[in-house]
Motif scaffolding. Structure first.
Motif, PDB file in Angstrom:
ATOM      1  N   THR A 167       0.847  -1.195   0.000  1.00 31.72           N
ATOM      2  CA  THR A 167       0.000   0.000   0.000  1.00 31.72           C
ATOM      3  C   THR A 167       0.881   1.243   0.000  1.00 31.72           C
ATOM      4  OG1 THR A 167      -0.110  -0.019   2.416  1.00 31.72           O
ATOM      5  CG2 THR A 167      -1.866  -1.169   1.239  1.00 31.72           C
ATOM      6  N   GLU A 168       0.273   2.349  -0.287  1.00 27.61           N
ATOM      7  CA  GLU A 168       1.007   3.616  -0.330  1.00 27.61           C
ATOM      8  C   GLU A 168       0.037   4.739   0.051  1.00 27.61           C
ATOM      9  OE1 GLU A 168       4.737   5.464  -0.941  1.00 27.61           O
ATOM     10  OE2 GLU A 168       4.271   3.358  -1.303  1.00 27.61           O
ATOM     11  N   THR A 169      -0.510   4.651   1.248  1.00 33.07           N
ATOM     12  CA  THR A 169      -1.473   5.638   1.698  1.00 33.07           C
ATOM     13  C   THR A 169      -1.085   6.177   3.069  1.00 33.07           C
ATOM     14  OG1 THR A 169      -2.842   3.926   2.744  1.00 33.07           O
ATOM     15  CG2 THR A 169      -3.364   4.499   0.468  1.00 33.07           C
ATOM     16  N   THR A 170      -1.588   7.346   3.380  1.00 33.38           N
ATOM     17  CA  THR A 170      -1.340   7.916   4.698  1.00 33.38           C
ATOM     18  C   THR A 170      -2.096   7.095   5.742  1.00 33.38           C
ATOM     19  OG1 THR A 170      -1.095  10.138   3.776  1.00 33.38           O
ATOM     20  CG2 THR A 170      -1.563   9.977   6.136  1.00 33.38           C
ATOM     21  N   ALA A 171      -1.391   6.654   6.765  1.00 30.53           N
ATOM     22  CA  ALA A 171      -2.012   5.823   7.800  1.00 30.53           C
ATOM     23  C   ALA A 171      -3.006   6.645   8.606  1.00 30.53           C
ATOM     24  CB  ALA A 171      -0.927   5.260   8.717  1.00 30.53           C
ATOM     25  N   PRO A 172      -4.218   6.127   8.815  1.00 32.49           N
ATOM     26  CA  PRO A 172      -5.213   6.852   9.618  1.00 32.49           C
ATOM     27  C   PRO A 172      -4.682   7.093  11.038  1.00 32.49           C
ATOM     28  CG  PRO A 172      -6.246   5.045   8.421  1.00 32.49           C
ATOM     29  CD  PRO A 172      -4.765   4.865   8.276  1.00 32.49           C
ATOM     30  N   PRO A 173      -4.770   8.327  11.532  1.00 33.90           N
ATOM     31  CA  PRO A 173      -4.286   8.616  12.887  1.00 33.90           C
ATOM     32  C   PRO A 173      -5.216   8.016  13.939  1.00 33.90           C
ATOM     33  CG  PRO A 173      -5.383  10.538  11.991  1.00 33.90           C
ATOM     34  CD  PRO A 173      -5.327   9.529  10.877  1.00 33.90           C
ATOM     35  N   PHE A 174      -4.681   7.771  15.113  1.00 30.75           N
ATOM     36  CA  PHE A 174      -5.521   7.270  16.207  1.00 30.75           C
ATOM     37  C   PHE A 174      -4.852   7.518  17.553  1.00 30.75           C
ATOM     38  CE2 PHE A 174      -2.883   3.591  14.930  1.00 30.75           C
ATOM     39  CZ  PHE A 174      -2.292   3.266  16.151  1.00 30.75           C
ATOM     40  N   THR A 175      -5.662   7.501  18.574  1.00 30.84           N
ATOM     41  CA  THR A 175      -5.209   7.540  19.961  1.00 30.84           C
ATOM     42  C   THR A 175      -6.048   6.531  20.733  1.00 30.84           C
ATOM     43  OG1 THR A 175      -4.568   9.878  19.869  1.00 30.84           O
ATOM     44  CG2 THR A 175      -4.955   8.936  22.054  1.00 30.84           C
ATOM     45  N   LEU A 176      -5.400   5.587  21.403  1.00 27.96           N
ATOM     46  CA  LEU A 176      -6.101   4.535  22.121  1.00 27.96           C
ATOM     47  C   LEU A 176      -5.541   4.360  23.528  1.00 27.96           C
ATOM     48  CD1 LEU A 176      -6.289   1.770  19.340  1.00 27.96           C
ATOM     49  CD2 LEU A 176      -8.185   3.192  20.143  1.00 27.96           C
ATOM     50  N   LYS A 229       8.367   5.410   8.826  1.00 27.70           N
ATOM     51  CA  LYS A 229       8.730   6.520   9.727  1.00 27.70           C
ATOM     52  C   LYS A 229       8.047   7.830   9.366  1.00 27.70           C
ATOM     53  CE  LYS A 229      12.987   7.529   7.169  1.00 27.70           C
ATOM     54  NZ  LYS A 229      12.575   8.861   6.683  1.00 27.70           N
ATOM     55  N   ASP A 230       7.537   7.923   8.123  1.00 28.99           N
ATOM     56  CA  ASP A 230       6.866   9.145   7.685  1.00 28.99           C
ATOM     57  C   ASP A 230       5.344   9.063   7.828  1.00 28.99           C
ATOM     58  OD1 ASP A 230       9.295  10.426   6.863  1.00 28.99           O
ATOM     59  OD2 ASP A 230       9.298   9.122   5.093  1.00 28.99           O
ATOM     60  N   GLY A 231       4.855   7.980   8.434  1.00 32.20           N
ATOM     61  CA  GLY A 231       3.417   7.847   8.630  1.00 32.20           C
ATOM     62  C   GLY A 231       2.670   7.320   7.423  1.00 32.20           C
ATOM     63  N   VAL A 232       3.399   6.674   6.516  1.00 33.53           N
ATOM     64  CA  VAL A 232       2.785   6.112   5.311  1.00 33.53           C
ATOM     65  C   VAL A 232       2.585   4.607   5.498  1.00 33.53           C
ATOM     66  CG1 VAL A 232       3.046   5.690   2.832  1.00 33.53           C
ATOM     67  CG2 VAL A 232       3.826   7.853   3.832  1.00 33.53           C
ATOM     68  N   GLN A 233       1.376   4.162   5.225  1.00 35.50           N
ATOM     69  CA  GLN A 233       1.060   2.740   5.323  1.00 35.50           C
ATOM     70  C   GLN A 233       1.662   2.015   4.124  1.00 35.50           C
ATOM     71  OE1 GLN A 233      -3.065   1.788   6.193  1.00 35.50           O
ATOM     72  NE2 GLN A 233      -2.921  -0.118   5.031  1.00 35.50           N
TER      73      GLN A 233
END
Length: 207
Positions: free
Chosen positions: A63-72, A179-183
């Motif tokens: 894949t090459e998409t921005t990873a969805p942010p989350f806080t858990l 490391k750049d937040g890319v899935q």
């Protein structure tokens, strides 16, 4: 009298032959039915085996998409955000959680793998459980890594719901975020286990 006796005997013989023929035909029909049922059963069994093998086969997708942010929140009583790990690779481990021994054993094996621990890749296990549900499993398998507790929002955002045996739960899958937040990669393992060395090799090839 002789004529009548002969006629009666002939009729009895004929009736016997008719009954015998009917019995042979009945037995022949039963044999054909059994063969057909056996063949049909074989097809069904073969289909089920094929389906099981297909379902158990791992799937891997770049894949090459921005990873969805989350806080858990976590089982350690802390909170974790994906943004906390910006600058280093992260491997999200979605699994069925409480009651799935192989799921927890998977994390235990990752913790024991020296190469994985030295890789610099942070593994974040994510389950749809409450602390009291998953804590006994972690204690039994001696897992030290805090588990992230999801209400289904994060699992849905990453497309992991229904990829295992249960429609409303995540399957046994991994999502690699660089490391750049890319899935970068998603791997699903319906067999409920992947050797840590194999997993690490797959992950490293995607970074």
């Amino acid at each position: 009298m002789t004529g009548k006796t002969t006629t009666s005997s002939s009729a009895a013989h004929h009736a016997h032959e008719v009954r015998a023929k009917a019995e042979r035909e009945r037995l022949a029909r039963r044999k054909r039915t059994r063969r057909l049922l056996s063949a049909a059963l074989g097809v069904v069994v073969l289909g089920l085996i094929t389906l099981a093998l297909v379902q158990a086969a791992p799937t891997s997708e770049s894949t090459e998409t921005t990873a969805p942010p989350f806080t858990l929140s976590t089982t350690a009583g802390t909170t974790v955000s994906l943004s906390d790990y910006r600058g280093k690779p992260v491997l999200l481990y979605f699994n069925e959680g409480a009651g799935c021994g192989s799921c927890t054993a998977q994390m235990a094996e990752i913790e024991k793998d020296a190469a994985f621990q030295a890789s610099g890749i942070t593994v974040l296990p994510i389950v749809m459980n409450k602390v009291e549900q998953i804590a006994p499993d972690l204690q039994y398998f001696r897992v030290k890594t805090p588990y992230l507790l999801d209400d289904g929002t994060v699992s849905k955002a990453y497309g992991t719901l229904g990829t295992g045996m249960h429609e409303g739960l995540p399957g046994h899958g991994f999502v690699l975020i660089d490391k750049d937040g890319v899935q970068r990669w998603f791997g699903n393992y319906p067999s409920m286990y992947v050797a840590p060395a194999e997993l690490l090799q797959e992950v490293r090839s995607r970074l």
